[in-house]
Design a protein around this motif. Structure first.
Motif, PDB file in Angstrom:
ATOM      1  N   GLN A 192     143.851 108.163  23.922  1.00 58.93           N
ATOM      2  CA  GLN A 192     144.317 106.803  24.009  1.00 58.93           C
ATOM      3  C   GLN A 192     143.012 106.346  23.017  1.00 58.93           C
ATOM      4  O   GLN A 192     141.890 106.348  23.456  1.00 58.93           O
ATOM      5  CB  GLN A 192     144.204 106.014  25.251  1.00 58.93           C
ATOM      6  N   GLU A 223     144.426 100.644  22.476  1.00 64.34           N
ATOM      7  CA  GLU A 223     145.760 100.859  22.123  1.00 64.34           C
ATOM      8  C   GLU A 223     146.329 101.634  23.661  1.00 64.34           C
ATOM      9  O   GLU A 223     145.669 101.793  24.327  1.00 64.34           O
ATOM     10  CB  GLU A 223     145.776 101.933  21.093  1.00 64.34           C
ATOM     11  N   GLY A 224     147.720 101.988  23.635  1.00 66.11           N
ATOM     12  CA  GLY A 224     148.401 102.621  24.656  1.00 66.11           C
ATOM     13  C   GLY A 224     147.959 104.095  24.360  1.00 66.11           C
ATOM     14  O   GLY A 224     147.468 104.393  23.477  1.00 66.11           O
ATOM     15  N   LEU A 225     148.821 104.937  25.075  1.00 66.52           N
ATOM     16  CA  LEU A 225     148.690 106.141  25.049  1.00 66.52           C
ATOM     17  C   LEU A 225     149.601 106.827  24.333  1.00 66.52           C
ATOM     18  O   LEU A 225     150.835 106.443  23.861  1.00 66.52           O
ATOM     19  CB  LEU A 225     148.590 106.941  26.269  1.00 66.52           C
TER      20      LEU A 225
END
Lengths: 113, 113
Positions: B38, B42-44
């Motif tokens: 991550q 941001e997202g993963l």
């Protein structure tokens, strides 16, 4: 480009109010998931859906609700019954529920004032 | 039940240093193992995965080997870069819904030039 879109990115809510977080995917994935991320606690599963019109509770479903009326959409409602809703919420999808590779959105940060 | 334990962070390294982030797991059956990354805000995203014992996952210079005998899946990189600064999550999938991942708490990595 294909991907997952979460909105809003930031959200503020007063205590006692319900709020709905949007999650839309154009990857044609069957399975969708909602995770909650808190500092130092990793990700915890709230709800998941393996197919349209079906969903199951995850580990921390209390105070949350979902619907899956369309394949591409999996909205999460944080209700007033959720005791500690301030967190970062991540939506994800996978091709099927047999796939371990998840595709994540960029997340929604909810703050309760 | 299923669970993942990661080494505590944060980890701070100089550029070109060797990286190891430890991950051990408890699982029923034969899980698949994953590392997600991550980046800030941001997202993963999936970094690498291994689906059976002795498999080695690799991507972008990172490697991890699925060790059933020690129930481990340690992440390594021979020479880190500033751009590797992120939070790294170890995860496993298991049960009838493979997309239902169990995550570790995450390890923050900071690389200095």
């Amino acid at each position: 480009d294909g991907g997952i879109t979460q909105s809003p990115k930031y959200l503020f809510r007063k205590e006692g109010q319900n709020v709905t977080l949007s999650c839309e995917q154009n990857l044609n994935h069957d399975a969708m998931y909602w995770y909650r991320q808190d500092p130092g606690q990793g990700l915890r599963l709230i709800y998941y859906s393996q197919i349209v019109n079906d969903f199951q509770k995850g580990d921390i479903a209390e105070g949350y609700s979902v619907s899956r009326e369309k394949k591409e959409s999996f909205p999460l409602t944080v209700t007033s019954a959720q005791k500690n809703p301030t967190a970062f919420y991540l939506c994800a999808s996978s091709l099927t529920d047999r796939e371990g590779e998840l595709f994540f959105g960029e997340g929604s940060r909810l703050t309760v004032l | 039940g299923n669970s993942v334990t990661q080494m505590e962070g944060p980890v701070t390294l100089s550029e070109e240093a060797f990286l190891t982030i430890n991950c051990t797991y408890t699982a029923t059956g034969y899980p698949s193992l994953f590392w997600y990354v991550q980046y800030p805000g941001e997202g993963l995203q999936l970094l690498l995965k291994a689906t059976k014992a002795d498999d080695k996952g690799s991507n972008k210079g990172f490697e991890a080997t699925y060790r059933k005998e020690t129930t481990s899946f340690h992440l390594e990189k021979g020479s880190v870069q500033v751009s590797d600064s992120a939070v790294y999550f170890c995860a496993l999938s298991g049960g009838s819904t493979l997309g239902r991942l169990y995550f570790g708490r995450g390890t923050q990595l900071t690389v200095w030039p």
